[in-house]
Design a protein around this motif. Structure first.
Motif, PDB file in Angstrom:
ATOM      1  N   VAL A  14       8.981   9.793 -14.267  1.00 26.64           N
ATOM      2  CA  VAL A  14       9.130  11.243 -14.093  1.00 26.64           C
ATOM      3  C   VAL A  14       8.060  11.936 -14.940  1.00 26.64           C
ATOM      4  O   VAL A  14       7.552  11.372 -15.907  1.00 26.64           O
ATOM      5  N   GLN A  22       4.132  15.731 -10.203  1.00 26.23           N
ATOM      6  CA  GLN A  22       5.119  14.657 -10.153  1.00 26.23           C
ATOM      7  C   GLN A  22       4.420  13.309 -10.064  1.00 26.23           C
ATOM      8  O   GLN A  22       3.392  13.181  -9.417  1.00 26.23           O
ATOM      9  N   ARG A  23       5.011  12.332 -10.713  1.00 26.06           N
ATOM     10  CA  ARG A  23       4.467  10.974 -10.598  1.00 26.06           C
ATOM     11  C   ARG A  23       5.005  10.343  -9.320  1.00 26.06           C
ATOM     12  O   ARG A  23       6.208  10.402  -9.071  1.00 26.06           O
ATOM     13  N   VAL A  24       4.103   9.780  -8.559  1.00 25.69           N
ATOM     14  CA  VAL A  24       4.536   9.123  -7.327  1.00 25.69           C
ATOM     15  C   VAL A  24       4.015   7.695  -7.327  1.00 25.69           C
ATOM     16  O   VAL A  24       2.899   7.434  -6.911  1.00 25.69           O
TER      17      VAL A  24
END
Lengths: 445, 642
Positions: A14, A22-24
Motif C-alpha cells: 500500500v 497506489q502501488r500495483v
C-alpha cells in the motif's frame, strides 16, 4: 521442522501517504489471467462500439460565399490558410483555425474555374470564365491600395483547369488545349493537342515534376511530358473523367474521378487496365484528392457525399454527409493528414476530420497508449463477424441508401443477363470481362 | 580520454611502443609483437592475432584455463557444477555453456589491444549482452507455436508474420524477465529426518511461524447453527460463513473484523460471494437471496428455487446454481437476468464445481457420472463415468487440466480433462466427502472429521498426506484461501482456519485481484471488470477457440447459413409459369412451358454427367499410358513371365 508460510508486509503493497500513487504489483503469469482471448475480444468489441459512438467528423462550416464554391486551393506553406473560389468570380482566403475569412477579392467575371498557390506560398493564380489568368499576391493590399492582380493574361478561349509546377516558375492550364506557361511570358511556351476540343483538368506529377496528366471531354486521360512536344499516351474510357489526382508517395499511380460513379486508380506505366476500381458513389464523382501519406484519398460526388477510400480497396472506408450539404464540387485533404475540406453547391466550405473518431487536441500519454492499444485490438479482431459488422456500419441518407440498392439490383440483372447470353451462345464467343477491363476502351500511344 | 587517444590514434602513426599493455602480457612479448605488426596487410595481421592468442594462453600458468575462473559470475549462475544445484539453470547447461564460450571468445577479441579499438577505458564489459533467461520461465509465458512461413511471393504477409512473431517473442521474454523479479516466494513445510510432515500439528506450525501468520490459524466455535459452508472472496481477504441452520456471517478474517452477521431463519444450503466483497448470495430453503455486506437483503430471486449449490464465474458475472429439482440455472448478476435454465434430467444436484480455466460447470451425479455444462447448450457437453456409486465431490485445478473426484466407492480419482482420461486412482478408507484444490495444486480432502492435504496427486502416486488435521464434527465445507497459505474448514462445531504452507500463490496481480486494494481501486476495478464482462455465449471447452482462424469451407458456411435462416438463399426456385393474357395461358401452354424448363434442367444435368464421364475417361487413359510406359521397361521379374 522447517516451515515458511506466506506472510506479506502490507507496507510493501500500500502507498505510504495519500499523496503517493497506489502501488500495483503485477504478476503476468498466464494462469492468473484466464480467458485472455475472450477478454481481449470483449475489449475490441467495446473499442469498436466506442469508435462508432465518437465518430463525429464534422468540425465547422465556413460560410461567406454568395454562390457555389467551385474550387479550393491549399497553401503549401501554411496549414491554416485555405483559398476558395466561387461561381460568381469571388475568391476568399480563409483562416482555418479561427474559421473566418481574412480576405475577399472579386477575381473574375463568371466562374472561378481554377486556382493554385505558387510553391513558395507568396502568390497564387486564378483562372476564370472571362478567359483570363490572373496572378495575385498572397498578402492583402495595404490600407487605401486597390486590390489588383500582379499580372493578367488574356487567353483565346475559356480556361477550365490550372496547376503549378512543383519547383519552377511554370504553370499549366487546360481548356481547348493544354498550355504550359512561363510566369514571365504572356504566351504559352508549349501547347498540346490530340484531336480533342476540351479538357477539364490538368495536374502536375508531384515527383516526376515534368510529367502532366489531364482529362479530356472525349472520355480520355492524356499524359504529357513537358520536355517533349507531343503528348505521351492516352487511355480512352467508357465515360468522361472529371478530375485526376496523383498519388504523392507512389507517383506512378493516379486516381481519376469518373462520370460513371466510379473512381479508377491507374498505373501510369500500364494504362491497359486500372489497378483498382473504386465503387461506392451513386452519382458522378466530381473531385478527388490524395492524402499526403498516399495511403488514402477522398472523393467528392454529385450525390452530396464525400467518401474516403484506402488506395487499394474497392470500397470506401468512410462516408460523410450532412442534411444541408448539396452536390460537392471540390474537395481537398489537408497537408497535415488530419482534415478534409469540401466545397459544395450551397455556398459553404466544410471542415471534416479525416479520421472520424479521432480525438483532437493534445493527448496525455495514457490516452495515447489507450488509443494505440484499442487500435491494435481492433486490428486483431477485425475479421470477427460481430466486430466487422459494427465497424462497417454507416448511416446513409435515405435517397442514397435506396439508390445504392437499386444500382446493386441493376448490376446483378446485367450480370445475370450476360450469364444467360453466355450460356446460350457458342462456347468462347461471349468472353468473361472483368470489372477492371470493362471500362477501358483503348490505349493510344 | 587520454587513454582513448593513445589506444586509437597512435597505432595509425606507427608509434607502437606506447600501446596499452595488459598486465599479464610480458614486456618481451610486447616488443616482439610490435616488430611484426608494423605495416602488415589484413590477412597477415589476422594470422598474427591467432598466434598472439596462443601465446597468451601459453603465458598463463594454467594454460589459459584461469581466464574462465577469473570471470565474474552472476548471481543466478552460482558456482554451478561444483556445489549448488540451481534448478533454474540446470535444465540448460549445454546451451549456457555454449553461450559462455561465445562470450569468452568475444571478450578475448575485445581484449586484444589492436582488435578492440572501441574500448574506452581498456576494461571490457564483464557481462556483455542481455542476461540469459531460464528456459522454464520462457516456456511458462509461451502463448503460441511458430506460424508456418508463407510462400516466398507473399512478401507482405510474410512481413506481417515476422513482425508479429518478433513482438510476441519480445513480450514473452519481457514477461519471463519480470517473473525473476517477483518479490515473494511460496511457503513450504519440511520435516526433520524421519519426521512426517503429516504428523506436525497446526499448533506447532503456528508457533514456529511469525505472529501474523500464526494468527491465521484459529477456531471459531459455533456449535449452535452448524455445520458450516464457507467461501473466500476472490482477493482472499473476506470470508463468508453459512450455517446449515440459518446463521450467515461475513468476516474480514485477517483482521478478525465482523462485517455482518444475521440469521435468515431458514435453512441455508450454500453461500457464495459475488464479484466484490459487498454482495453475496445465499441459497436458502426455498429461494435464492442476495445480501449486501451490511446484511441487508437486496434481492429475493424467486426464479431460483431449491438451490443446493452455487458457483460464481467472476469473468462472466454469472452465478450458476444447481437445484434439488435438477435444474442448472445461470443468473447474470450484472443485469439481474436469468441467462439460461437447463433441466439436467438427472435428479437432485448437490455436487458442483467450476473449471476456472474455461468457466464450464461440472456436476456430479448419484449414478457415478460427472457432466460438464455450458449455458449455451441444453445437453451436457461431456458425460464421464467416473465412479461406481455416486459422486460425492468434484474439483478442478486452476489451469483446467486436472479434475479430482471422490465417490461413494471410497475412491478418489484424478482425471485429465483435456483428454478426458483417468490419471490416478486412490483408495481412501472412509472416502472423501469434500475436495478442494489450492492455487498451487495442493489437494485437500475431508474424510469424516479429518482434513487431509495431499501434494502432487497427479504427477506421482501419493502414499501419505502432506498434512492432516482433525476437526470437531464432520466436515461440511472446505476451501483454500486465494493468495494465502490457509485452508478454511467448515464443520459441525464451527469453522477452523488451517495453515497449509505452500498452498497459495505468493504473487498476486494488482490489477486483477489485489488483497490490499483501497475502496477507490476497487471501484475502478469494478468498472473495468464490468466493461470487459465476457458474454455467456463465449463459454466453450476451449476458451482460446475465439483466437483461431475459422477454416470452414464454403459448403459448411452455407450449411450454417441455411440453418440460421431456415431456408436456402442460394437454392433454385421452383419454376412457376407466368400467367399470360389473351388466352395464351391455356393449360396445355403452361404445361408446355413447364416441360421446356424441365427439359433445359435435364439437359444441364446430362451435360454435366457427360463432362464428368469424359474427365474420368481421360484420367483412365492417362493412367493406362503411364502403366504402358512403365511396363515397356524390362524388370527383373519379367523372366518369370511365360
Amino acid at each position: 521442522m522447517k516451515v515458511k508460510v506466506l506472510s506479506r508486509n502490507p507496507d510493501d503493497y500500500v502507498r505510504e501517504t495519500k499523496h503517493d500513487i497506489q502501488r500495483v504489483p503485477r504478476n503476468y503469469d498466464p494462469s492468473l489471467h484466464p480467458f485472455d482471448v475472450s477478454r481481449e475480444y470483449t475489449r475490441a468489441l467495446n473499442a469498436t462500439k466506442l469508435e462508432r459512438v465518437f465518430a463525429k467528423p464534422f468540425l465547422a462550416s465556413l460560410d461567406g460565399h454568395r454562390d457555389g464554391v467551385n474550387c479550393l486551393a491549399k497553401h503549401p506553406r501554411s496549414l491554416s490558410t485555405l483559398l476558395s473560389g466561387s461561381c460568381d468570380g469571388e475568391v476568399k482566403v480563409w483562416n482555418l483555425t479561427k474559421h473566418e475569412c481574412v480576405r475577399t477579392l472579386q477575381a473574375h467575371e463568371g466562374f472561378v474555374r481554377g486556382m493554385v498557390v505558387r510553391h513558395c506560398g507568396t502568390s497564387f493564380f486564378t483562372i476564370g470564365d472571362d478567359k483570363t489568368i490572373k496572378h495575385w499576391k498572397m498578402e492583402a493590399p495595404g490600407y487605401g491600395e486597390e486590390e489588383e492582380p500582379l499580372n493578367t493574361i488574356l487567353g483565346k478561349a475559356v480556361f477550365t483547369g490550372l496547376d503549378h509546377h512543383q519547383k519552377n516558375a511554370v504553370f499549366a492550364t487546360c481548356g481547348h488545349q493544354v498550355d504550359i506557361w512561363d510566369e514571365q511570358r504572356s504566351t504559352p511556351i508549349r501547347s498540346f493537342t490530340w484531336g480533342v476540343d476540351s479538357f477539364s483538368s490538368v495536374r502536375f506529377n508531384p515527383v516526376e515534376t515534368e510529367l502532366l496528366g489531364s482529362c479530356a471531354s472525349d472520355r480520355s486521360i492524356v499524359l504529357y511530358d513537358m520536355r517533349e512536344s507531343t503528348p505521351l499516351k492516352k487511355v480512352i474510357m467508357t465515360m468522361r473523367t472529371n478530375t485526376i489526382s496523383w498519388n504523392p508517395m507512389e507517383a506512378y499511380y493516379f486516381t481519376c474521378a469518373n462520370e460513371d460513379y466510379n473512381l479508377y486508380t491507374y498505373d501510369m506505366r500500364h494504362l491497359e487496365n486500372p489497378v483498382k476500381v473504386h465503387i461506392d458513389h451513386v452519382s458522378a464523382v466530381l473531385d478527388v484528392d490524395y492524402s499526403p501519406t498516399g495511403r488514402e484519398f477522398v472523393s467528392a460526388s454529385f450525390d452530396k457525399t464525400i467518401r474516403i477510400f484506402p488506395k487499394d480497396s474497392a470500397n470506401s472506408r468512410e462516408v460523410y454527409h450532412t442534411k444541408r450539404m448539396q452536390h460537392v464540387i471540390c474537395v481537398k485533404w489537408s497537408a497535415d493528414n488530419k482534415y478534409i475540406l469540401s466545397g459544395s453547391d450551397e455556398m459553404n466550405i466544410r471542415l471534416w476530420k479525416a479520421n472520424a473518431a479521432e480525438k483532437l487536441g493534445v493527448l496525455s500519454p495514457r490516452e495515447k497508449q489507450a488509443i494505440h492499444y484499442s487500435q491494435k485490438l481492433k486490428e486483431k479482431f477485425q475479421h470477427h463477424p460481430q466486430i466487422k459488422r459494427i465497424a462497417r456500419h454507416r448511416h446513409l441518407p435515405k435517397v442514397i441508401y435506396h439508390q445504392k440498392n437499386e444500382l446493386k439490383v441493376m448490376k446483378e440483372a446485367r450480370r445475370r443477363k450476360e450469364r444467360n447470353v453466355r450460356k446460350h451462345s457458342k462456347p468462347g464467343s461471349v468472353p468473361v470481362v472483368s470489372e477492371k477491363e470493362k471500362h477501358v476502351v483503348s490505349v493510344v500511344k | 580520454m587520454l587513454l582513448y587517444v593513445n589506444a586509437v590514434k597512435l597505432p595509425l602513426f606507427g608509434h607502437f611502443h606506447q600501446r596499452p599493455v595488459r598486465y599479464w602480457q610480458g614486456t618481451e612479448g610486447k616488443t616482439k609483437d610490435d616488430n611484426k605488426t608494423e605495416g602488415q596487410p589484413e590477412q597477415q595481421k589476422r594470422q598474427q592475432n591467432r598466434i598472439k592468442k596462443k601465446r597468451k594462453r601459453d603465458e598463463q600458468p594454467d594454460g589459459g584455463k584461469k581466464v574462465i575462473s577469473r570471470r565474474p559470475v552472476r548471481y543466478w549462475q552460482g558456482t554451478e557444477g561444483k556445489t549448488k544445484d540451481d534448478n533454474k539453470t540446470e535444465g540448460q547447461p549445454e546451451q549456457q555453456k555454449r553461450q559462455q564460450n561465445r562470450i569468452k571468445k568475444k571478450r578475448k577479441r575485445d581484449e586484444q589491444p589492436d582488435g578492440g579499438k572501441k574500448v574506452i577505458s581498456g576494461k571490457s564489459d564483464p557481462f556483455p549482452g542481455p542476461p540469459p533467461i531460464p528456459k522454464d520461465k520462457l516456456e511458462k509465458f509461451k502463448r503460441k507455436g511458430k506460424i508456418q512461413k508463407p510462400l516466398q511471393h507473399h512478401y507482405k504477409l510474410k512481413d506481417i508474420i515476422t513482425r508479429s512473431e518478433e513482438a510476441s517473442e519480445m513480450a514473452q521474454k519481457q514477461a519471463a524477465r519480470f517473473d525473476l523479479l517477483l518479490p515473494e516466494d511460496a511457503g513450504f513445510l519440511e520435516g526433520d529426518e524421519d519426521e512426517d510432515t503429516c504428523m506436525i500439528s497446526q499448533e506447532d506450525i503456528a508457533d514456529a511461524v511469525d505472529i501474523t501468520s500464526g494468527a491465521k490459524h484459529f477456531n471459531l466455535k459455533l456449535c449452535q447453527f452448524g455445520p458450516y459452508r464457507l467461501d473466500y472472496s476472490r482477493t482472499g481477504r473476506h470470508l463468508l460463513l453459512g450455517g446449515r441452520r440459518g446463521h450467515v456471517a461475513c468476516v474480514d478474517w485477517q483482521s478478525k473484523q465482523l462485517m455482518c452477521e444475521l440469521n435468515v431463519m431458514e435453512s441455508v444450503n450454500d453461500v457464495k460471494w459475488l464479484h466484490t466483497e459487498h454482495m453475496f448470495a445465499v441459497a436458502q430453503k426455498k429461494w435464492l437471496h442476495i445480501y449486501d455486506s451490511n446484511g441487508i437483503e437486496l434481492h429475493c430471486i424467486r426464479k431460483f428455487n431449491d438451490v443446493l449449490r452455487m458457483q460464481f464465474l467472476p469473468y462472466h458475472f454469472l452465478l450458476a446454481t444447481a437445484s434439488a429439482t435438477g435444474f442448472l440455472q445461470y443468473l447474470d448478476v450484472s443485469i439481474g437476468k436469468e441467462v439460461a435454465a437447463i433441466c439436467t434430467k438427472t435428479g437432485r444436484l448437490d455436487v458442483m464445481c467450476q473449471n476456472p480455466h474455461n468457466a464450464v460447470i461440472h456436476l456430479g451425479h448419484p449414478n457415478g457420472t460427472v457432466t460438464l455444462w455450458s449455458p449455451n447448450q441444453k445437453e451436457a457437453l461431456v458425460k464421464m463415468l467416473c465412479h461406481q456409486g455416486g459422486v460425492r465431490s468434484v474439483t478442478v485445478d486452476k489451469t483446467g487440466t486436472y479434475m479430482v473426484t471422490s465417490g461413494m466407492d471410497k475412491k478418489m480419482k484424478v482425471f485429465d480433462i483435456r483428454a478426458f482420461k483417468p490419471l490416478r486412482s486412490y483408495f481412501l478408507p472412509t472416502g472423501a466427502s469434500c475436495l478442494s484444490l489450492s492455487q498451487r495444486g495442493l489437494l485437500s480432502a475431508a474424510t469424516g472429521d479429518i482434513v487431509q492435504v495431499y501434494r502432487d496427486v497427479w504427477s506421482t502416486p501419493v502414499t501419505k498426506p502432506y498434512m492432516a488435521h482433525r476437526v470437531r464434527g464432520s466436515v461440511w465445507g472446505l476451501g483454500f484461501c486465494p493468495f494465502e497459505d490457509v485452508l478454511g474448514v467448515g464443520h459441525g462445531e464451527g469453522f477452523t482456519s488451517m495453515l497449509v504452507p505452500g498452498a497459495g500463490e505468493p504473487n498476486f496481480d494488482g490489477l486483477d485481484t489485489n488483497p490490499y486494494r483501497s475502496a477507490k481501486q476497487r471501484q475502478e476495478w469494478e468498472v473495468k471488470a464490468l466493461l470487459e464482462k465476457i458474454q455467456p455465449e463465449l463459454i466453450t471447452l476451449d476458451p482460446s477457440e475465439l483466437g483461431y482462424v475459422d477454416r470452414a469451407n464454403f459448403e459448411q458456411r452455407h450449411q450454417d447459413r441455411v440453418e440460421a435462416l431456415g431456408f436456402d438463399p442460394l437454392g433454385k426456385e421452383k419454376f412457376v409459369p407466368k400467367h399470360k393474357k389473351k388466352g395464351r395461358s391455356s393449360a396445355a401452354g403452361i404445361e408446355r412451358r413447364k416441360r421446356q424448363v424441365a427439359h433445359e434442367d435435364q439437359r444441364d444435368v446430362i451435360r454435366k454427367t457427360v463432362e464428368d464421364r469424359m474427365k474420368l475417361e481421360e484420367e483412365r487413359n492417362r493412367m493406362k499410358e503411364k502403366k504402358a510406359a512403365l511396363s515397356g521397361k524390362r524388370s527383373a521379374l519379367d523372366r518369370f513371365k511365360k
